[in-house]
Design a protein around this motif. Structure first.
Motif, PDB file in Angstrom:
ATOM      1  N   PHE A   1       1.152   3.803  -3.200  1.00 19.28           N
ATOM      2  CA  PHE A   1       0.956   5.263  -3.091  1.00 19.28           C
ATOM      3  C   PHE A   1       2.071   5.992  -3.836  1.00 19.28           C
ATOM      4  CE2 PHE A   1      -1.910   7.788  -0.437  1.00 19.28           C
ATOM      5  CZ  PHE A   1      -2.832   6.821  -0.111  1.00 19.28           C
TER       6      PHE A   1
ATOM      7  N   THR B   1      -3.542  -0.221  -5.706  1.00 17.15           N
ATOM      8  CA  THR B   1      -3.281   1.011  -4.960  1.00 17.15           C
ATOM      9  C   THR B   1      -2.699   2.069  -5.890  1.00 17.15           C
ATOM     10  OG1 THR B   1      -2.848  -0.302  -2.996  1.00 17.15           O
ATOM     11  CG2 THR B   1      -2.107   1.974  -2.948  1.00 17.15           C
TER      12      THR B   1
ATOM     13  N   ILE C   1      -8.379   0.404  -3.757  1.00 15.53           N
ATOM     14  CA  ILE C   1      -7.407  -0.296  -2.915  1.00 15.53           C
ATOM     15  C   ILE C   1      -8.051  -1.533  -2.288  1.00 15.53           C
ATOM     16  CG2 ILE C   1      -5.955  -0.116  -0.851  1.00 15.53           C
ATOM     17  CD1 ILE C   1      -5.609   2.857  -1.478  1.00 15.53           C
TER      18      ILE C   1
ATOM     19  N   ILE D   1       0.822  -1.214   0.000  1.00 13.96           N
ATOM     20  CA  ILE D   1       0.000   0.000   0.000  1.00 13.96           C
ATOM     21  C   ILE D   1       0.861   1.272   0.000  1.00 13.96           C
ATOM     22  CG2 ILE D   1      -1.774   1.266   1.288  1.00 13.96           C
ATOM     23  CD1 ILE D   1      -3.052  -1.515   1.841  1.00 13.96           C
TER      24      ILE D   1
END
Lengths: 278, 301
Positions: A110, A168, A206, A106
């Protein structure tokens, strides 16, 4: 017709299909029951008198399920543990590998989603590593980690990382610029923007990635445990196959399905909690 | 000339044209906005209105030139400059109220939660959103209600300068009318400085103290600054009966229809401030204006 009656009709159909399916199964098994007529002594000695191992009827599976589920946590040595303990081991491995993967996928997603340079730099690696069957890592993992338990967790880790990472990145990259501008005109710092604007905006994508990952992790753990052995539902299936106890095999197959469904529906709830309509 | 509250000085925006050259959207644009003023900017699509808006908001940087507010140079986005975007830009996962408190909490971090909610609720009420509606998500609100929330969010932050980017562009005519009235009401309760982009001449006359007219791009300029000599409070039904209304309107229509094209693509001087235009027929009616009615009084700024 209102919604309730539609649901009720669907439920009636489901139950009817189940009953018909079980009946057909039950009857086809009893039809192939062997004839125990007169046997010679030789035949008796070679075991022809005992029933040949066959696919058990659903009634037998139900009895087995009742026995197992009424005492799921007994532990009578390495090869005789309750189904609850076996599933517990599998869930523990799946969740450990899965959350380790989430912890990396994650934040990294990002980064990739926010920076096109990072995306372009990491993309070739992702594209090569992603199609590798997680079990192909097993020998390498066993050699390097030197621990079968940790190797199984590593295999779960490596198979659950990709859908989370890619989703993500995709979700973060797709956050509408207007929303980012709202954050900018409100002078939100980088962390505040990430948590109050980008994260909720990308959350549905996500969580979809997380849901795909947990599904894959649960598929892979069975195979991984067949390889590493010792404990877990995958090992249990393989062990019962070696015992030629097909009733247990069928029962554990059903349990794998039920647990998988529960894991998936948990993420389904999470998905609904973070969903929004524009 | 005294420094304006907001002063835009020799603003130039160029983009690469993809063929190795440069494309100039506007060049050396200079104008000022006074404190408490409501200024509209009118011009055809492509003349760089939105680019000016984005520069004022700090969302993009000009090729050259400066924007000064209160004497300080503007750089980057700031809570001092609130923006109402054309597409509302509400966060869809938050309720109407939370969309406003989100902004208020960022603006006044020292406030208590209760105070933030009180303040936000009050501003939502000013644009006619009360009761159950403020607890709904944007997807459960009509376009008009969403834009009301967006306006409430911007006003609740009490920015020094409020930027409105065609806020009514996506609304139907009836809703537009009501929200214009609400906008005037909220604006007159505060001493907010407003800079607004619009395509709609009547909207500009109804709302603005002054209208800036832009020539067509490329090389667009802010050519004129037309004062709206119609006293407030204005009302959409009565405003059309004011003697100045059609004189101003005709001037604007004529500019946008003809002169914006004629004046376009002219290389501008180093410092081309807009020409101040004041059209006031009421003076004439009282007979204390020596100039003939047909002549516009143009004063070099």
């Amino acid at each position: 017709m209102d919604l309730l009656s539609e649901n009720k009709r669907a439920a009636i159909w489901s139950i009817a299909l189940l009953i018909v399916g079980l009946l057909v199964w039950e009857m086809s098994i009893s039809a192939q029951a062997i004839n125990t007529g007169e046997l010679t002594e030789y035949e008796l000695l070679t075991g022809a008198g005992t029933a040949k191992a066959g696919v058990p009827p659903p009634s037998e599976v139900a009895v087995k399920a009742w026995q197992e589920l009424s005492n799921p946590f007994y532990d009578a040595g390495p090869n005789d543990k309750g189904i609850g303990i076996q599933i517990g081991y599998s869930i523990y491995r799946v969740l450990t590998g899965y959350f380790l993967a989430a912890l990396i996928a994650i934040p990294l997603g990002f980064l990739i989603g926010m920076s096109s340079v990072a995306y372009k730099a990491l993309n070739p690696f992702i594209q090569v590593l992603r199609p590798i069957s997680p079990l192909a890592w097993m020998p390498l993992a066993l050699f390097i980690i030197q621990d079968s338990e940790a190797s199984a967790i590593f295999v779960i880790f490596i198979c659950s990382i990709w859908p989370m990472l890619i989703n993500t990145a995709f979700g973060v990259a797709g956050v509408r610029e207007d929303w980012v501008n709202v954050a900018r005109t409100h002078e939100l710092g980088a962390f505040k923007t990430a948590f109050t604007v980008i994260l909720p905006a990308a959350a549905p994508t996500i969580v979809t990635g997380m849901r795909i990952s947990i599904g894959i992790a649960w598929l892979v753990i069975v195979a991984a445990e067949m390889l590493v052995g010792g404990t877990g539902i995958g090992y249990y299936v393989w062990n019962e196959w070696n015992n030629l106890d097909l009733t247990s095999v069928i029962f554990s197959i059903l349990m794998i399905g039920v647990v998988g469904m529960l894991l998936d529906s948990m993420f389904g709830l999470l998905q609904r909690a973070v969903a929004y309509t524009e | 000339m005294a420094k304006s509250f907001l002063s835009i000085e020799q603003l130039t925006q160029r983009y690469p044209d993809g063929k190795g050259g440069e494309f100039t959207v506007f060049e050396n644009a200079s104008f000022g906005v006074e404190k408490g003023e409501f200024v509209c900017i009118l011009g055809h699509s492509g003349c760089g209105k939105s680019t000016i808006m984005n520069i004022l908001a700090g969302l993009s940087d000009p090729t050259s030139g400066v924007v000064k507010m209160d004497g300080f140079e503007v750089s980057g986005p700031s809570l001092d400059r609130g923006v109402v975007f054309q597409n509302y830009s509400l966060l869809p996962w938050l309720t109407a109220l939370k969309n406003v408190t989100f902004g208020v909490a960022a603006r006044f971090p020292q406030w208590t939660k209760v105070k933030v909610i009180e303040h936000s609720t009050a501003f939502l009420a000013k644009v006619g959103l009360t009761g159950d509606a403020i607890h709904r998500k944007p997807s459960q609100l009509s376009g008009g209600m969403r834009q009301r929330v967006s306006i409430a969010r911007a006003f609740a932050n009490e920015p020094k300068l409020l930027l409105l980017d065609e806020p009514f562009g996506a609304l139907d005519a009836l809703t537009r009318g009501t929200i214009q009235d609400e906008l005037i009401k909220v604006w007159s309760d505060t001493d907010q400085t407003v800079f607004m982009i619009t395509h709609d001449i009547d909207e500009a006359i109804l709302l603005a103290d002054r209208i800036l007219l832009m020539t067509n791009g490329p090389m667009a300029q802010v050519a004129e600054s037309v004062e709206i000599t119609i006293p407030r409070p204005r009302n959409r039904t009565q405003i059309v009966e004011h003697p100045n209304y059609y004189a101003i309107r005709n001037h604007l229509v004529q500019f946008l229809g003809q002169r914006s094209a004629d004046l376009s693509d002219q290389t501008s001087g180093a410092n081309n401030r807009p020409v101040d235009v004041r059209i006031d027929l009421t003076d004439m009616a009282e007979g204390d204006d020596p100039e003939p009615a047909s002549v516009l009084r143009a004063v070099e700024g």
